[in-house]
Design a protein around this motif. Structure first.
Motif, short mmCIF file in Angstrom:
data_model
loop_
_atom_site.label_atom_id
_atom_site.label_comp_id
_atom_site.label_asym_id
_atom_site.label_seq_id
_atom_site.Cartn_x
_atom_site.Cartn_y
_atom_site.Cartn_z
N PRO A 66 34.40 56.73 -46.31
CA PRO A 66 34.49 55.36 -45.74
C PRO A 66 33.49 54.21 -45.77
N TYR A 67 34.30 53.06 -45.58
CA TYR A 67 33.06 51.75 -45.70
C TYR A 67 32.54 51.83 -44.53
N ASN A 68 31.37 51.37 -44.86
CA ASN A 68 30.49 50.83 -43.41
C ASN A 68 30.74 49.28 -43.41
N ASN A 69 30.32 48.81 -41.96
CA ASN A 69 30.70 47.56 -41.59
C ASN A 69 30.20 46.50 -42.74
N SER A 70 28.89 46.46 -43.01
CA SER A 70 28.51 45.63 -43.90
C SER A 70 29.41 45.62 -45.28
N GLU A 71 29.88 46.84 -45.70
CA GLU A 71 30.56 46.79 -47.17
C GLU A 71 32.30 45.78 -46.75
N ILE A 72 32.51 46.49 -45.38
CA ILE A 72 33.70 45.55 -45.21
C ILE A 72 33.59 44.03 -45.00
N ILE A 73 32.49 43.77 -44.62
CA ILE A 73 32.04 42.11 -44.29
C ILE A 73 31.96 41.54 -45.80
N TRP A 74 31.60 42.28 -46.70
CA TRP A 74 31.51 41.96 -48.07
C TRP A 74 32.72 41.64 -48.47
N ILE A 75 33.66 42.55 -48.49
CA ILE A 75 34.88 42.64 -49.17
C ILE A 75 35.92 41.45 -48.64
N ASP A 128 40.06 36.27 -42.22
CA ASP A 128 38.97 37.04 -42.56
C ASP A 128 37.84 36.53 -41.69
N GLY A 129 37.65 35.31 -41.31
CA GLY A 129 36.53 35.06 -40.14
C GLY A 129 36.63 36.02 -38.91
N PHE A 130 37.89 36.09 -38.70
CA PHE A 130 37.94 37.22 -37.05
C PHE A 130 37.48 38.49 -37.65
N THR A 131 37.84 39.00 -38.84
CA THR A 131 37.37 40.17 -39.21
C THR A 131 35.84 40.61 -39.27
N ILE A 132 35.39 39.44 -39.85
CA ILE A 132 33.77 39.16 -40.00
C ILE A 132 33.08 39.19 -38.69
N PHE A 133 33.58 38.30 -37.87
CA PHE A 133 33.07 38.04 -36.40
C PHE A 133 33.12 39.32 -35.58
N ARG A 134 34.30 39.85 -35.71
CA ARG A 134 34.47 41.16 -34.87
C ARG A 134 33.59 42.34 -35.35
N LEU A 135 33.24 42.35 -36.69
CA LEU A 135 32.33 43.34 -37.12
C LEU A 135 31.07 43.34 -36.77
N ILE A 136 30.67 41.90 -36.81
CA ILE A 136 29.24 41.51 -36.69
C ILE A 136 28.82 41.55 -34.99
N SER A 137 30.02 41.29 -34.29
CA SER A 137 29.65 41.24 -32.84
C SER A 137 29.62 42.76 -32.41
N ARG A 138 29.92 43.77 -33.15
CA ARG A 138 30.02 45.07 -32.70
C ARG A 138 28.56 45.63 -32.91
N LYS A 139 27.67 44.92 -33.86
CA LYS A 139 26.37 45.45 -34.16
C LYS A 139 25.45 45.40 -32.85
#
Length: 139
Positions: A66-75, A128-139
């Motif tokens: 599975p991808y980790n959050n930072s890998e998903i953010i890069w993609i 893509d911005g929503f995806t990135i924002f959601r992943l960053i806000s989970r940290k």
């Protein structure tokens, strides 16, 4: 009919390169909607062109681990980044050779880069911005 699909392909190619960077096992790029017109595959990359080719695109990636959050953010980030890089290259060319078609390519790439980085969700689709924002806000 020409500019939108090329800019969309640039965007989706960015996601594919981001996935390649994090060692995805399989990458599938779909351009357009509707009936599949043709599919081409090479190594772990598959490209499908659909009948209504000028409306949207999507890149799907798979990996056994599975991808980790930072890998998903890069993609996710690589799609808008490729549009930004394309716009920059076209801008440099426009400094030497003014051309109406190139100006349209420039502005469409700028639009795709900016709009895709704005975090919003509409009718089940998210930027893509929503995806990135959601992943960053989970940290």
């Amino acid at each position: 009919m020409i500019i939108a699909p090329i800019c969309t392909f640039i965007h989706e190619l960015g996601h594919a390169c981001g996935a390649k960077l994090v060692k995805a096992d399989r990458i599938k790029i779909n351009l357009g909607i509707g009936k599949r017109q043709w599919t081409s595959a090479m190594n772990n990359l598959e490209l499908t062109w659909r009948s209504v080719y000028f409306i949207g695109g999507v890149t799907k990636t798979e990996r056994e681990r599975p991808y980790n959050n930072s890998e998903i953010i890069w993609i996710t980030f690589f799609g808008p980044m490729f549009n930004g890089v394309a716009a920059t290259v076209i801008y440099i060319i426009l400094e030497v050779n003014t051309n109406g078609l190139l100006q349209l390519f420039f502005w469409f790439n700028v639009w795709m880069a900016v709009v895709n980085l704005i975090p919003f969700k509409f009718k089940g689709k998210q930027t893509d911005g929503f995806t990135i924002f959601r992943l960053i806000s989970r940290k």
